[in-house]
Design a protein around this motif. Sequence first.
Motif, PDB file in Angstrom:
ATOM      1  N   ASN A  53      80.389  89.732  27.827  1.00 39.63           N
ATOM      2  CA  ASN A  53      80.167  91.090  27.422  1.00 39.63           C
ATOM      3  C   ASN A  53      79.321  91.405  26.148  1.00 39.63           C
ATOM      4  OD1 ASN A  53      81.586  91.236  29.960  1.00 39.63           O
ATOM      5  ND2 ASN A  53      83.694  92.078  28.814  1.00 39.63           N
ATOM      6  N   ARG A  54      79.237  90.582  25.138  1.00 38.64           N
ATOM      7  CA  ARG A  54      78.392  90.319  23.716  1.00 38.64           C
ATOM      8  C   ARG A  54      77.165  90.576  23.811  1.00 38.64           C
ATOM      9  NH1 ARG A  54      82.254  87.493  20.762  1.00 38.64           N
ATOM     10  NH2 ARG A  54      84.389  88.241  20.833  1.00 38.64           N
ATOM     11  N   ALA A  55      76.923  89.504  25.096  1.00 39.37           N
ATOM     12  CA  ALA A  55      75.392  89.099  25.151  1.00 39.37           C
ATOM     13  C   ALA A  55      74.638  90.523  26.205  1.00 39.37           C
ATOM     14  CB  ALA A  55      75.634  88.057  26.281  1.00 39.37           C
ATOM     15  N   LEU A  56      75.902  91.126  27.189  1.00 44.24           N
ATOM     16  CA  LEU A  56      74.906  92.095  27.870  1.00 44.24           C
ATOM     17  C   LEU A  56      74.496  92.729  26.910  1.00 44.24           C
ATOM     18  CD1 LEU A  56      74.445  93.388  30.609  1.00 44.24           C
ATOM     19  CD2 LEU A  56      76.162  93.950  31.317  1.00 44.24           C
ATOM     20  N   ARG A  57      75.939  93.232  25.901  1.00 42.06           N
ATOM     21  CA  ARG A  57      75.759  94.345  25.663  1.00 42.06           C
ATOM     22  C   ARG A  57      73.885  94.588  24.646  1.00 42.06           C
ATOM     23  NH1 ARG A  57      79.079  94.723  20.947  1.00 42.06           N
ATOM     24  NH2 ARG A  57      77.792  96.153  19.957  1.00 42.06           N
ATOM     25  N   ARG A  58      74.189  93.170  23.796  1.00 45.11           N
ATOM     26  CA  ARG A  58      72.811  92.688  23.333  1.00 45.11           C
ATOM     27  C   ARG A  58      71.543  93.096  24.158  1.00 45.11           C
ATOM     28  NH1 ARG A  58      76.576  88.950  20.853  1.00 45.11           N
ATOM     29  NH2 ARG A  58      75.377  87.681  21.686  1.00 45.11           N
ATOM     30  N   LYS A  59      72.150  92.482  24.903  1.00 45.40           N
ATOM     31  CA  LYS A  59      70.255  93.030  26.032  1.00 45.40           C
ATOM     32  C   LYS A  59      70.561  93.898  26.505  1.00 45.40           C
ATOM     33  CE  LYS A  59      71.038  88.797  29.383  1.00 45.40           C
ATOM     34  NZ  LYS A  59      71.368  88.362  30.443  1.00 45.40           N
ATOM     35  N   VAL A  60      71.296  95.047  26.375  1.00 47.05           N
ATOM     36  CA  VAL A  60      71.302  96.645  26.628  1.00 47.05           C
ATOM     37  C   VAL A  60      69.809  97.164  25.246  1.00 47.05           C
ATOM     38  CG1 VAL A  60      71.480  98.785  26.979  1.00 47.05           C
ATOM     39  CG2 VAL A  60      72.129  96.440  28.738  1.00 47.05           C
ATOM     40  N   TYR A  61      70.713  96.734  24.210  1.00 42.60           N
ATOM     41  CA  TYR A  61      70.365  97.279  22.853  1.00 42.60           C
ATOM     42  C   TYR A  61      68.446  96.945  22.615  1.00 42.60           C
ATOM     43  CZ  TYR A  61      74.496  99.232  20.460  1.00 42.60           C
ATOM     44  OH  TYR A  61      75.229 100.157  20.357  1.00 42.60           O
ATOM     45  N   ALA A  62      68.512  95.461  23.039  1.00 46.46           N
ATOM     46  CA  ALA A  62      66.822  94.906  23.104  1.00 46.46           C
ATOM     47  C   ALA A  62      66.214  96.021  24.073  1.00 46.46           C
ATOM     48  CB  ALA A  62      67.351  93.738  23.268  1.00 46.46           C
ATOM     49  N   ALA A  63      67.054  95.947  24.682  1.00 46.81           N
ATOM     50  CA  ALA A  63      65.945  96.897  26.396  1.00 46.81           C
ATOM     51  C   ALA A  63      65.533  97.856  25.371  1.00 46.81           C
ATOM     52  CB  ALA A  63      66.681  96.733  27.539  1.00 46.81           C
ATOM     53  N   LEU A  64      66.389  98.470  25.010  1.00 44.71           N
ATOM     54  CA  LEU A  64      66.143 100.354  24.669  1.00 44.71           C
ATOM     55  C   LEU A  64      65.739 100.313  23.491  1.00 44.71           C
ATOM     56  CD1 LEU A  64      70.162 101.903  24.474  1.00 44.71           C
ATOM     57  CD2 LEU A  64      67.625 101.829  26.234  1.00 44.71           C
ATOM     58  N   ALA A  65      65.559  98.583  22.832  1.00 41.67           N
ATOM     59  CA  ALA A  65      64.657  98.713  21.492  1.00 41.67           C
ATOM     60  C   ALA A  65      62.995  98.785  21.589  1.00 41.67           C
ATOM     61  CB  ALA A  65      64.709  98.272  20.237  1.00 41.67           C
ATOM     62  N   LYS A  66      62.459  98.482  22.540  1.00 38.39           N
ATOM     63  CA  LYS A  66      61.262  98.469  23.046  1.00 38.39           C
ATOM     64  C   LYS A  66      61.048  99.244  23.579  1.00 38.39           C
ATOM     65  CE  LYS A  66      62.043  93.536  25.222  1.00 38.39           C
ATOM     66  NZ  LYS A  66      62.064  92.626  26.397  1.00 38.39           N
ATOM     67  N   HIS A  67      61.627 101.013  23.944  1.00 40.08           N
ATOM     68  CA  HIS A  67      60.831 101.578  24.421  1.00 40.08           C
ATOM     69  C   HIS A  67      60.631 102.408  22.577  1.00 40.08           C
ATOM     70  CE1 HIS A  67      61.080 101.044  28.044  1.00 40.08           C
ATOM     71  NE2 HIS A  67      62.055 100.748  27.689  1.00 40.08           N
ATOM     72  N   LYS A  68      60.207 102.342  22.287  1.00 44.90           N
ATOM     73  CA  LYS A  68      59.668 104.256  20.929  1.00 44.90           C
ATOM     74  C   LYS A  68      60.044 104.883  21.150  1.00 44.90           C
ATOM     75  CE  LYS A  68      58.666  99.799  18.999  1.00 44.90           C
ATOM     76  NZ  LYS A  68      59.500  99.276  18.211  1.00 44.90           N
ATOM     77  N   ALA A  72      67.538 106.086  19.240  1.00 50.34           N
ATOM     78  CA  ALA A  72      68.926 105.034  19.665  1.00 50.34           C
ATOM     79  C   ALA A  72      69.787 104.840  18.526  1.00 50.34           C
ATOM     80  CB  ALA A  72      68.262 103.329  20.259  1.00 50.34           C
ATOM     81  N   GLY A  73      69.827 105.735  17.776  1.00 51.36           N
ATOM     82  CA  GLY A  73      69.908 105.844  16.515  1.00 51.36           C
ATOM     83  C   GLY A  73      71.685 105.700  15.952  1.00 51.36           C
ATOM     84  N   ASN A  74      72.156 107.067  17.295  1.00 57.79           N
ATOM     85  CA  ASN A  74      73.499 107.260  17.981  1.00 57.79           C
ATOM     86  C   ASN A  74      73.862 107.050  18.706  1.00 57.79           C
ATOM     87  OD1 ASN A  74      73.468 109.073  15.236  1.00 57.79           O
ATOM     88  ND2 ASN A  74      72.211 110.084  16.100  1.00 57.79           N
ATOM     89  N   ILE A  75      73.805 105.738  19.537  1.00 59.90           N
ATOM     90  CA  ILE A  75      73.842 105.239  21.072  1.00 59.90           C
ATOM     91  C   ILE A  75      75.468 104.533  20.673  1.00 59.90           C
ATOM     92  CG2 ILE A  75      73.198 104.483  22.787  1.00 59.90           C
ATOM     93  CD1 ILE A  75      70.939 105.888  23.000  1.00 59.90           C
ATOM     94  N   SER A  76      75.929 104.393  21.801  1.00 59.66           N
ATOM     95  CA  SER A  76      77.037 103.650  21.276  1.00 59.66           C
ATOM     96  C   SER A  76      76.791 102.241  22.913  1.00 59.66           C
ATOM     97  CB  SER A  76      78.287 104.020  20.615  1.00 59.66           C
ATOM     98  OG  SER A  76      79.238 102.786  21.040  1.00 59.66           O
ATOM     99  N   ILE A  77      76.890 101.566  22.902  1.00 62.35           N
ATOM    100  CA  ILE A  77      76.807 100.492  24.123  1.00 62.35           C
ATOM    101  C   ILE A  77      78.123 100.131  24.007  1.00 62.35           C
ATOM    102  CG2 ILE A  77      75.498  99.099  25.681  1.00 62.35           C
ATOM    103  CD1 ILE A  77      73.256  99.746  24.523  1.00 62.35           C
ATOM    104  N   THR A  78      78.955  99.558  25.552  1.00 59.84           N
ATOM    105  CA  THR A  78      79.767  99.230  25.574  1.00 59.84           C
ATOM    106  C   THR A  78      79.729  98.618  27.170  1.00 59.84           C
ATOM    107  OG1 THR A  78      81.260 100.710  26.937  1.00 59.84           O
ATOM    108  CG2 THR A  78      81.547 100.214  24.144  1.00 59.84           C
ATOM    109  N   ALA A  79      80.038  97.007  26.953  1.00 59.32           N
ATOM    110  CA  ALA A  79      79.843  95.797  28.633  1.00 59.32           C
ATOM    111  C   ALA A  79      81.143  95.579  28.490  1.00 59.32           C
ATOM    112  CB  ALA A  79      78.748  95.523  28.501  1.00 59.32           C
ATOM    113  N   LYS A  80      81.989  95.942  29.877  1.00 63.05           N
ATOM    114  CA  LYS A  80      83.387  94.630  30.419  1.00 63.05           C
ATOM    115  C   LYS A  80      82.751  94.141  32.242  1.00 63.05           C
ATOM    116  CE  LYS A  80      87.666  95.151  30.839  1.00 63.05           C
ATOM    117  NZ  LYS A  80      89.137  95.322  30.975  1.00 63.05           N
TER     118      LYS A  80
END
Length: 124
Positions: A53-68, A72-80
């Motif tokens: 779940n943590r790895a998936l969360r990090r993948k989503v954050y990384a994908a969002l970071a690629k889009h300038k 995403a400063g106020n975005i929270s992601i949870t994965a389960k």
Amino acid sequence: MKTMNGLRMALGVAIAAASISAWSQDGASAGASAGTAVTASGGMTAKAARQANRALRRKVYAALAKHKEIDAGNISITAKGGAVTISGTVPDASQINTVVEVAKGVEGVTSMTSKLTVQKPFGQ
């Protein structure tokens, strides 16, 4: 005095022997403690599921970071278990759809729930 030192020494040896035997494990137990083991029914252990779940969360954050264009400063992601929930605020309504589409495109995401809202900057 000598008796107390002897008792302390004996207690220290007993604790050391107990801790050594507690740490000596066979191969199956060692794999389970590493968090990568599979239970007898074929499911993941709780620790392995949390790591996934943590790895998936990090993948989503990384994908969002690629889009300038995404703030995403106020975005929270949870994965389960592949289900991703994104919550928080974005400054523009068009970013909500962009965030959702980017998150859906991440490998491992099976379902997507958006709880994003638009928050205008102060003074507008």
